[in-house]
Design a protein around this motif. Sequence first.
Motif, mmCIF file in Angstrom:
data_model
loop_
_atom_site.group_PDB
_atom_site.id
_atom_site.type_symbol
_atom_site.label_atom_id
_atom_site.label_comp_id
_atom_site.label_asym_id
_atom_site.label_seq_id
_atom_site.Cartn_x
_atom_site.Cartn_y
_atom_site.Cartn_z
ATOM 1 N N TRP A 174 -1.594 7.387 -8.787
ATOM 2 C CA TRP A 174 -2.193 6.089 -9.107
ATOM 3 C C TRP A 174 -1.426 4.953 -8.445
ATOM 4 O O TRP A 174 -1.978 3.845 -8.271
ATOM 5 C CB TRP A 174 -2.207 5.878 -10.626
ATOM 6 N N ARG A 175 -0.169 5.201 -8.057
ATOM 7 C CA ARG A 175 0.637 4.160 -7.421
ATOM 8 C C ARG A 175 0.157 3.840 -6.000
ATOM 9 O O ARG A 175 0.369 2.726 -5.502
ATOM 10 C CB ARG A 175 2.107 4.590 -7.369
ATOM 11 N N ILE A 176 -0.468 4.799 -5.353
ATOM 12 C CA ILE A 176 -0.853 4.642 -3.945
ATOM 13 C C ILE A 176 -1.765 3.439 -3.717
ATOM 14 O O ILE A 176 -1.531 2.651 -2.788
ATOM 15 C CB ILE A 176 -1.488 5.946 -3.409
ATOM 16 N N PRO A 177 -2.836 3.239 -4.510
ATOM 17 C CA PRO A 177 -3.686 2.059 -4.282
ATOM 18 C C PRO A 177 -2.931 0.734 -4.401
ATOM 19 O O PRO A 177 -3.260 -0.223 -3.699
ATOM 20 C CB PRO A 177 -4.751 2.189 -5.382
ATOM 21 N N PHE A 178 -1.916 0.693 -5.278
ATOM 22 C CA PHE A 178 -1.109 -0.525 -5.407
ATOM 23 C C PHE A 178 -0.221 -0.725 -4.177
ATOM 24 O O PHE A 178 -0.143 -1.818 -3.614
ATOM 25 C CB PHE A 178 -0.226 -0.454 -6.662
ATOM 26 N N LEU A 179 0.449 0.355 -3.764
ATOM 27 C CA LEU A 179 1.395 0.255 -2.652
ATOM 28 C C LEU A 179 0.683 0.018 -1.320
ATOM 29 O O LEU A 179 1.163 -0.730 -0.473
ATOM 30 C CB LEU A 179 2.247 1.530 -2.581
ATOM 31 N N ALA A 180 -0.475 0.656 -1.145
ATOM 32 C CA ALA A 180 -1.187 0.552 0.125
ATOM 33 C C ALA A 180 -1.706 -0.855 0.394
ATOM 34 O O ALA A 180 -1.936 -1.232 1.549
ATOM 35 C CB ALA A 180 -2.355 1.544 0.147
ATOM 36 N N SER A 181 -1.887 -1.637 -0.653
ATOM 37 C CA SER A 181 -2.445 -2.977 -0.480
ATOM 38 C C SER A 181 -1.559 -3.874 0.367
ATOM 39 O O SER A 181 -2.016 -4.849 0.956
ATOM 40 C CB SER A 181 -2.698 -3.638 -1.843
ATOM 41 N N ILE A 182 -0.262 -3.553 0.441
ATOM 42 C CA ILE A 182 0.654 -4.408 1.199
ATOM 43 C C ILE A 182 0.283 -4.446 2.677
ATOM 44 O O ILE A 182 0.486 -5.463 3.368
ATOM 45 C CB ILE A 182 2.122 -3.937 1.011
ATOM 46 N N ILE A 183 -0.275 -3.354 3.188
ATOM 47 C CA ILE A 183 -0.700 -3.310 4.596
ATOM 48 C C ILE A 183 -1.832 -4.303 4.826
ATOM 49 O O ILE A 183 -1.831 -5.067 5.804
ATOM 50 C CB ILE A 183 -1.149 -1.880 4.979
ATOM 51 N N LEU A 184 -2.808 -4.322 3.918
ATOM 52 C CA LEU A 184 -3.938 -5.243 4.031
ATOM 53 C C LEU A 184 -3.472 -6.690 3.896
ATOM 54 O O LEU A 184 -3.982 -7.581 4.589
ATOM 55 C CB LEU A 184 -4.973 -4.928 2.947
ATOM 56 N N VAL A 185 -2.505 -6.911 3.022
ATOM 57 C CA VAL A 185 -1.991 -8.269 2.826
ATOM 58 C C VAL A 185 -1.324 -8.780 4.094
ATOM 59 O O VAL A 185 -1.516 -9.935 4.502
ATOM 60 C CB VAL A 185 -1.001 -8.303 1.637
ATOM 61 N N ILE A 186 -0.534 -7.938 4.748
ATOM 62 C CA ILE A 186 0.151 -8.346 5.987
ATOM 63 C C ILE A 186 -0.862 -8.725 7.063
ATOM 64 O O ILE A 186 -0.703 -9.736 7.760
ATOM 65 C CB ILE A 186 1.075 -7.211 6.486
ATOM 66 N N VAL A 187 -1.927 -7.930 7.193
ATOM 67 C CA VAL A 187 -2.982 -8.242 8.176
ATOM 68 C C VAL A 187 -3.632 -9.584 7.842
ATOM 69 O O VAL A 187 -3.871 -10.416 8.727
ATOM 70 C CB VAL A 187 -4.044 -7.122 8.196
ATOM 71 N N SER A 188 -3.902 -9.801 6.557
ATOM 72 C CA SER A 188 -4.558 -11.039 6.145
ATOM 73 C C SER A 188 -3.655 -12.250 6.356
ATOM 74 O O SER A 188 -4.125 -13.334 6.724
ATOM 75 C CB SER A 188 -4.977 -10.947 4.671
ATOM 76 N N ILE A 189 -2.349 -12.080 6.122
ATOM 77 C CA ILE A 189 -1.410 -13.180 6.368
ATOM 78 C C ILE A 189 -1.450 -13.585 7.836
ATOM 79 O O ILE A 189 -1.468 -14.782 8.173
ATOM 80 C CB ILE A 189 0.018 -12.773 5.954
ATOM 81 N N TYR A 190 -1.481 -12.604 8.710
ATOM 82 C CA TYR A 190 -1.558 -12.879 10.154
ATOM 83 C C TYR A 190 -2.820 -13.679 10.491
ATOM 84 O O TYR A 190 -2.772 -14.655 11.244
ATOM 85 C CB TYR A 190 -1.548 -11.557 10.936
ATOM 86 N N ILE A 191 -3.949 -13.279 9.886
ATOM 87 C CA ILE A 191 -5.215 -13.969 10.145
ATOM 88 C C ILE A 191 -5.151 -15.419 9.642
ATOM 89 O O ILE A 191 -5.556 -16.348 10.335
ATOM 90 C CB ILE A 191 -6.390 -13.226 9.471
ATOM 91 N N ARG A 192 -4.610 -15.607 8.469
ATOM 92 C CA ARG A 192 -4.578 -16.946 7.877
ATOM 93 C C ARG A 192 -3.605 -17.888 8.592
ATOM 94 O O ARG A 192 -3.815 -19.094 8.614
ATOM 95 C CB ARG A 192 -4.255 -16.861 6.394
#
Length: 512
Positions: free
Chosen positions: A190-208
């Motif tokens: 169950w931890r994987i969906p929480f931990l994996a989100s950091i990758i998406l956040v980094i991509v979104s930070i770059y876009i913003r």
Amino acid sequence: MASTKGIRSVIIASSVGTLIEWYDFYIFGSLATVLATQFFPKTNPTAALLSTLATFAAGFVVRPFGALVFGRLGDLVGRKYTFLLTLIIMGGSTFAIGCVPNYETIGFAAPLLVLLFRLLQGLALGGEYGGAATYVAEHSPIEKRGFFTSWIQTTATLGLFISLGVILLTRHHLDADPAKSIAKFNDWGWRIPFLASIILVIVSIYIRLRMAESPLFAQLKSEGKTSVNPLKESFGNKTNLKMVLLVLFGATMGQGVVWYTGQFYAQSFIENTCHIDFDQSRTVIIWAILFGTPFFVVFGALSDKIGRKWILITGMLLSVFTYRYLFGQLLETADTSTRTELADKKQIKRISTILPSNDTAINTTTSTYYTGGMVVNETLGDTLYAQAGRVSTHPVKKMSRVLGDGDYWKMVWIVFIMILYVTMVYGPIAAFLVELFPTRIRYTSMSLPYHIGNGVFGGLTPFIATLLATIYTADKLAGLMYPLIVVGVCAVIGILYINNRPAKDIDGPSSK
């Protein structure tokens, strides 16, 4: 205003980050039953679930405070950097929840840490939505503002959609043996969906980071006309405060409750009251969301032509008049009393697992088949203690129903109708809100009523409804008392006091 190509870039850049924040925020609720066993004592499963839902709700309760903090910041320094900050806080908090040791390891520190990170999530989300909606609206032409801002409205439901999808994919791909894969997921996967989100956040930070500031705010800033004290101007001004309160009690309060009843409480009701299998209870919502999501844009665009008010009010009234029937149909679909048991197909399966403590977990599952393709699985979980040589005196009992194809798709369409109501109240709401307040204090003024309506009234829906159902056990639909009353009151106030005004130029005189 931006060109068509420019506004598309604005929508994509804003929506990706907002979608990720909703994913981060809702993955906690989607895993409520699993997290209840990880962060709370297992001696009372109902209390553990309610505690988890209360922690989930805590994130909603602090959203208005996030709206004040980040709304003020957004009106002082700008939209871009404010909702970049909210994204970083949300992503960091979500990742941290995935790292917290469970209750058996660190005791009560576990739920306290989770609560802390959940509160940070709520604060971040309180600043995110207002920034994204304002940013897109301030790039949009008047005649298509409802259409363009409705794309931001899809992100909340799509965030829930993706969270459910990631959970199911993870749950079934941790081991070649399905039973072992699920066991691993409940233990640590169950931890994987929480931990994996950091990758998406980094991509979104770059876009913003590559986004430009809102043109209307940039113009105000260059002219030295930005607000010195957004909080005072928003809530110290009697006329503006009156509008904030009217928006809360005549629009966002009901809109928020419809949103959370049609999606989160529906999922909780299907899983915990109808006792539908974990996977099916999620995929029912996934299909309903998939079919319903385009209607956010449909109703957003329609609001550009006929106004925002009556689309919002119609969605609320339909909810009030049909919720008991729709949830009653969910119960009826899951009911076995009207079906014939196929006694010759009954199966009993026993699985023994050696635990790290050398105790043995014994799960005995009895599968009973009924006409219509329904299978009822009743599992009795015992523990054989190695040292004492005895079996647990308080065995854990679980029951789940697997629906046949016909009943499954019936349930999908019932939830789809509820989500259609969600699209009616939520599709036009961003355009409705931004047109009520001037540019210099828009971020602050629109964020507070939105997040009280959605965060407090809406976010508490699953917890309050579940609590009511626990208290009034004779009526399985007792939980609906809360949404019916709140949405009904909101609809009446909206009908009487909110004008169905046409779209207005948000950078006109009122913005200066």
